[in-house]
Design a protein around this motif. Structure first.
Motif, PDB file in Angstrom:
ATOM      1  N   VAL A   1       0.835  -1.196  -0.050  1.00  0.00           N
ATOM      2  CA  VAL A   1      -0.014  -0.142   0.006  1.00  0.00           C
ATOM      3  C   VAL A   1       1.076   1.206   0.022  1.00  0.00           C
ATOM      4  O   VAL A   1       1.665   1.468   0.856  1.00  0.00           O
TER       5      VAL A   1
ATOM      6  N   THR B   1       2.173   7.392   0.482  1.00  0.00           N
ATOM      7  CA  THR B   1       3.028   8.597   0.917  1.00  0.00           C
ATOM      8  C   THR B   1       3.399   9.315  -0.460  1.00  0.00           C
ATOM      9  O   THR B   1       3.865   8.618  -1.284  1.00  0.00           O
TER      10      THR B   1
ATOM     11  N   PHE C   1       8.670   6.604  -0.381  1.00  0.00           N
ATOM     12  CA  PHE C   1       8.680   5.834   0.909  1.00  0.00           C
ATOM     13  C   PHE C   1       7.750   4.446   0.517  1.00  0.00           C
ATOM     14  O   PHE C   1       6.885   4.197   1.453  1.00  0.00           O
ATOM     15  N   ALA C   2       7.889   4.016  -0.447  1.00  0.00           N
ATOM     16  CA  ALA C   2       7.168   2.949  -0.792  1.00  0.00           C
ATOM     17  C   ALA C   2       7.723   1.463  -0.655  1.00  0.00           C
ATOM     18  O   ALA C   2       9.000   1.088  -1.448  1.00  0.00           O
ATOM     19  N   SER C   3       7.654   0.961   0.227  1.00  0.00           N
ATOM     20  CA  SER C   3       8.239  -0.450   0.731  1.00  0.00           C
ATOM     21  C   SER C   3       8.031  -1.626  -0.349  1.00  0.00           C
ATOM     22  O   SER C   3       6.970  -1.556  -0.651  1.00  0.00           O
TER      23      SER C   3
ATOM     24  N   MET D   1      16.198  -0.558   8.818  1.00  0.00           N
ATOM     25  CA  MET D   1      15.109  -0.856   7.683  1.00  0.00           C
ATOM     26  C   MET D   1      15.823  -0.900   6.169  1.00  0.00           C
ATOM     27  O   MET D   1      14.838  -0.646   5.281  1.00  0.00           O
TER      28      MET D   1
ATOM     29  N   SER E   1      13.836  -3.151   3.452  1.00  0.00           N
ATOM     30  CA  SER E   1      12.672  -2.910   3.488  1.00  0.00           C
ATOM     31  C   SER E   1      12.344  -2.383   1.777  1.00  0.00           C
ATOM     32  O   SER E   1      11.172  -2.146   1.468  1.00  0.00           O
TER      33      SER E   1
ATOM     34  N   THR F   1      14.421   3.258  13.497  1.00  0.00           N
ATOM     35  CA  THR F   1      13.848   3.739  11.957  1.00  0.00           C
ATOM     36  C   THR F   1      12.402   3.279  11.834  1.00  0.00           C
ATOM     37  O   THR F   1      11.629   4.218  11.517  1.00  0.00           O
ATOM     38  N   TYR F   2      11.847   2.235  12.219  1.00  0.00           N
ATOM     39  CA  TYR F   2      10.391   1.909  12.023  1.00  0.00           C
ATOM     40  C   TYR F   2       9.694   2.492  12.860  1.00  0.00           C
ATOM     41  O   TYR F   2       8.375   2.705  12.770  1.00  0.00           O
TER      42      TYR F   2
ATOM     43  N   ARG G   1       9.501   5.562  13.388  1.00  0.00           N
ATOM     44  CA  ARG G   1       8.946   6.768  12.809  1.00  0.00           C
ATOM     45  C   ARG G   1       7.757   6.587  11.879  1.00  0.00           C
ATOM     46  O   ARG G   1       7.873   5.968  10.955  1.00  0.00           O
TER      47      ARG G   1
ATOM     48  N   ALA H   1       2.822  11.670  11.738  1.00  0.00           N
ATOM     49  CA  ALA H   1       2.049  12.629  12.571  1.00  0.00           C
ATOM     50  C   ALA H   1       1.990  12.262  14.330  1.00  0.00           C
ATOM     51  O   ALA H   1       0.831  12.348  14.695  1.00  0.00           O
TER      52      ALA H   1
HETATM   53  C1  FAD Z   1      10.626   1.673   6.846  1.00  0.00           C
HETATM   54  C2  FAD Z   1       9.282   2.173   6.378  1.00  0.00           C
HETATM   55  C3  FAD Z   1       8.743   2.015   5.523  1.00  0.00           C
HETATM   56  C4  FAD Z   1       7.643   2.835   4.685  1.00  0.00           C
HETATM   57  N1  FAD Z   1       6.822   2.349   3.807  1.00  0.00           N
HETATM   58  C5  FAD Z   1       5.751   2.810   3.483  1.00  0.00           C
HETATM   59  C6  FAD Z   1       4.760   2.294   2.487  1.00  0.00           C
HETATM   60  O1  FAD Z   1       5.221   1.220   2.176  1.00  0.00           O
HETATM   61  N2  FAD Z   1       3.909   3.082   1.984  1.00  0.00           N
HETATM   62  C7  FAD Z   1       3.671   4.378   2.426  1.00  0.00           C
HETATM   63  O2  FAD Z   1       2.613   4.894   2.105  1.00  0.00           O
HETATM   64  N3  FAD Z   1       4.572   4.992   3.463  1.00  0.00           N
HETATM   65  C8  FAD Z   1       5.696   4.140   3.701  1.00  0.00           C
HETATM   66  N4  FAD Z   1       6.337   4.878   4.830  1.00  0.00           N
HETATM   67  C9  FAD Z   1       6.080   6.302   5.162  1.00  0.00           C
HETATM   68  C10 FAD Z   1       5.516   6.334   6.542  1.00  0.00           C
HETATM   69  O3  FAD Z   1       4.048   6.051   6.153  1.00  0.00           O
HETATM   70  C11 FAD Z   1       5.316   7.910   7.049  1.00  0.00           C
HETATM   71  O4  FAD Z   1       5.112   8.736   5.867  1.00  0.00           O
HETATM   72  C12 FAD Z   1       6.531   8.106   7.473  1.00  0.00           C
HETATM   73  O5  FAD Z   1       7.262   7.041   8.339  1.00  0.00           O
HETATM   74  C13 FAD Z   1       6.376   9.406   8.287  1.00  0.00           C
HETATM   75  O6  FAD Z   1       7.732   9.640   9.066  1.00  0.00           O
HETATM   76  P1  FAD Z   1       7.944  11.184   9.613  1.00  0.00           P
HETATM   77  O7  FAD Z   1       8.613  10.926  10.622  1.00  0.00           O
HETATM   78  O8  FAD Z   1       8.452  11.802   8.286  1.00  0.00           O
HETATM   79  O9  FAD Z   1       6.562  11.567   9.905  1.00  0.00           O
HETATM   80  P2  FAD Z   1       6.040  13.206  10.075  1.00  0.00           P
HETATM   81  O10 FAD Z   1       4.586  13.144   9.947  1.00  0.00           O
HETATM   82  O11 FAD Z   1       6.648  14.057   9.143  1.00  0.00           O
HETATM   83  O12 FAD Z   1       6.554  13.650  11.395  1.00  0.00           O
HETATM   84  C14 FAD Z   1       7.865  14.282  12.020  1.00  0.00           C
HETATM   85  C15 FAD Z   1       7.724  15.035  12.943  1.00  0.00           C
HETATM   86  O13 FAD Z   1       6.635  16.137  12.324  1.00  0.00           O
HETATM   87  C16 FAD Z   1       5.545  16.442  13.170  1.00  0.00           C
HETATM   88  N5  FAD Z   1       4.559  17.045  12.228  1.00  0.00           N
HETATM   89  C17 FAD Z   1       3.854  16.299  11.188  1.00  0.00           C
HETATM   90  N6  FAD Z   1       3.096  17.104  10.673  1.00  0.00           N
HETATM   91  C18 FAD Z   1       3.512  18.427  10.806  1.00  0.00           C
HETATM   92  C19 FAD Z   1       3.000  19.464  10.686  1.00  0.00           C
HETATM   93  N7  FAD Z   1       1.983  19.463   9.555  1.00  0.00           N
HETATM   94  N8  FAD Z   1       3.440  20.345  11.239  1.00  0.00           N
HETATM   95  C20 FAD Z   1       4.297  20.612  12.124  1.00  0.00           C
HETATM   96  N9  FAD Z   1       4.776  19.347  12.475  1.00  0.00           N
HETATM   97  C21 FAD Z   1       4.261  18.215  12.148  1.00  0.00           C
HETATM   98  C22 FAD Z   1       5.250  15.135  13.741  1.00  0.00           C
HETATM   99  O14 FAD Z   1       4.412  15.232  14.718  1.00  0.00           O
HETATM  100  C23 FAD Z   1       6.691  14.516  14.003  1.00  0.00           C
HETATM  101  O15 FAD Z   1       7.028  15.020  15.312  1.00  0.00           O
HETATM  102  C24 FAD Z   1       7.327   4.013   5.337  1.00  0.00           C
HETATM  103  C25 FAD Z   1       8.235   4.406   6.545  1.00  0.00           C
HETATM  104  C26 FAD Z   1       9.160   3.822   7.015  1.00  0.00           C
HETATM  105  C27 FAD Z   1       9.958   4.483   8.119  1.00  0.00           C
END
Ligand code: FAD
Length: 381
Positions: free
Chosen positions: A125, A128, A151-153, A196, A199, A347-348, A350, A353
């Motif tokens: 799925v 992102t 970020f598509a696994s 990760m 992945s 890493t995982y 994270r 939101a």
């Molecule tokens: C190993 C791995 C595999 C993944 N595989 C997939 C996948 O197959 N498909 C998929 O769709 N996605 C995938 N993702 C992406 C995942 O769904 C998230 O998009 C990603 O993990 C978000 O992490 P982030 O720390 O950047 O989050 P963010 O939401 O950016 O959060 C980072 C920080 O910013 C804060 N924040 C968030 N929004 C705001 C805002 N508007 N204003 C102020 N602060 C804010 C948060 O609270 C947090 O403190 C994967 C991620 C990982 C780690």
């Protein structure tokens, strides 16, 4: 070939998950590189029936996840995550896709896609998108897709991708399930992650891909329908809880082997770690029960699962810190079991939101009134 199918009434998903986890753990270090991917473990998921298992029982699968409280699925995700968080991430995406197909697919779509899962296709799925914009469905041109998913696994390995895309000028995304050939359209060059690494979480460029009518799944914004969308976070928390257990066991084994375990400070930390491990497991089991039980209002379900995912994140961060303090520098040296497990878990953990997850849950609790002890009990009939 030893392909056990979930059609067997005695199919044991937990035994299959334990077997997959054991071999995945043994292979995980070898796949810990920027272009790694647990291909042999995904083959094992197929061979032992776990790719087909989430297909509904009424449609030829084992109905994994249909059991009361999704308790078996929660344990399977935890076990696979224990063996390898990268494999757990991939399997969680596959399960999510199969559940979305079951919920929104029409009969012939379900039959076709469930046959694909039983035939060994790995689903993912991919929602992102980059900040500058994601996937657009261009109707004038055929219709065809324009843009990328990030970020598509399993990029380059997933052969059935469930993606969200917007019609030009429209806000609500549609779901599409697209067949992809191995390696097609995938770019892993930006996936230079601390953990990760196996992945294969890359960028996939769909520009120019024609879309057939039968690729469309459900209606506009079905993907975000609550409580399934936010409530589904219990599944990644289940995988994470397996990774937390693996870190804990590597730490515990180090203390036992080094003869430092009986020191009172070490014992106190280990006790605190055991509380965190069990807290994560309990939150996950209850979140699975609440998310799939349909006894609470959608907003209340989402609030509970939001708290659960943050409780599991907290437990993971605590165990990482305690383990690193207890083991010391040895745990940062390549080759020590704690080293990769810690990177993968950090890493995982994270996920999107986390601040919003906490504050929306708190707002729901503030507005709820009543006694705290009744917040998560069955709604009044
Ligand atoms: C190993 C791995 C595999 C993944 N595989 C997939 C996948 O197959 N498909 C998929 O769709 N996605 C995938 N993702 C992406 C995942 O769904 C998230 O998009 C990603 O993990 C978000 O992490 P982030 O720390 O950047 O989050 P963010 O939401 O950016 O959060 C980072 C920080 O910013 C804060 N924040 C968030 N929004 C705001 C805002 N508007 N204003 C102020 N602060 C804010 C948060 O609270 C947090 O403190 C994967 C991620 C990982 C780690």
């Amino acid at each position: 070939m030893d392909r056990r199918t979930p059609l067997d009434l005695a199919y044991d998903a937990l035994a299959a998950a334990r077997a997959v986890a054991e071999t995945a753990a043994a292979r995980a270090d070898a796949e810990d590189r920027d272009d790694g991917f647990p291909a042999a473990d995904v083959s094992d998921l197929a061979r032992l029936g776990l790719l087909a298992a989430p297909v509904p029982a009424a449609e030829g699968g084992a109905g994994l996840g249909e059991e009361p409280g999704s308790s078996k699925l929660a344990q399977v995700l935890r076990l696979v995550g224990y063996g390898s968080l990268a494999l757990g991430r991939l399997y969680e995406g596959h399960v999510n896709a199969i559940q979305l197909v079951a919920r929104y697919g029409h009969a012939s779509q379900r039959a076709r896609l469930f046959a694909d899962a039983s035939g060994g296709h790995l689903f993912g799925v991919w929602n992102t998108e980059p900040p500058e914009g994601g996937l657009t469905l261009d109707e004038a041109a055929g219709p065809t897709l324009r843009g990328v998913k990030t970020f598509a696994s399993g990029a380059g390995f997933v052969t059935r991708a469930l993606v969200t895309a917007r019609r030009a000028g429209q806000g609500d995304p549609l779901m599409l399930v697209l067949p992809l050939a191995p390696g097609e359209r995938a770019d892993l060059s930006a996936w230079r992650a601390q953990g990760m690494r196996a992945s294969a979480t890359g960028t996939v460029d769909f520009t120019g891909l024609p879309v057939a009518g039968d690729d469309l799944l459900g209606g506009p914004d079905d993907y975000h329908r609550q409580p399934a969308f936010s409530g589904g976070a219990w599944r990644f928390a289940a995988v994470q809880s397996g990774g937390i257990e693996a870190v804990f066991d590597a730490w515990r084994a180090h203390l036992a082997a080094s003869g430092r375990g009986s020191d009172p400070h070490q014992l106190a930390r280990l006790g605190d770690g055991a509380i965190a491990v069990e807290s994560a497991r309990l939150w996950v089991m209850r979140a699975a029960e609440i998310a799939t039980g349909a006894t609470l209002e959608p907003e209340r379900v989402v609030a509970y699962v939001n708290l659960a995912r943050l409780a599991v994140e907290r437990a993971g961060l605590d165990v990482l810190q305690l383990a690193q303090r207890s083991v010391g520098l040895q745990g940062f040296l390549r080759g020590h079991p704690l080293e990769r497990l810690s990177r993968d878990l950090a890493t995982y953990l994270r996920q999107p939101a986390p601040d919003r997850a906490l504050t929306t849950a708190a707002s729901e609790i503030l507005a709820a009134g009543g006694r705290a002890g009744d917040l998560w009990e069955r709604s009044a009939e």
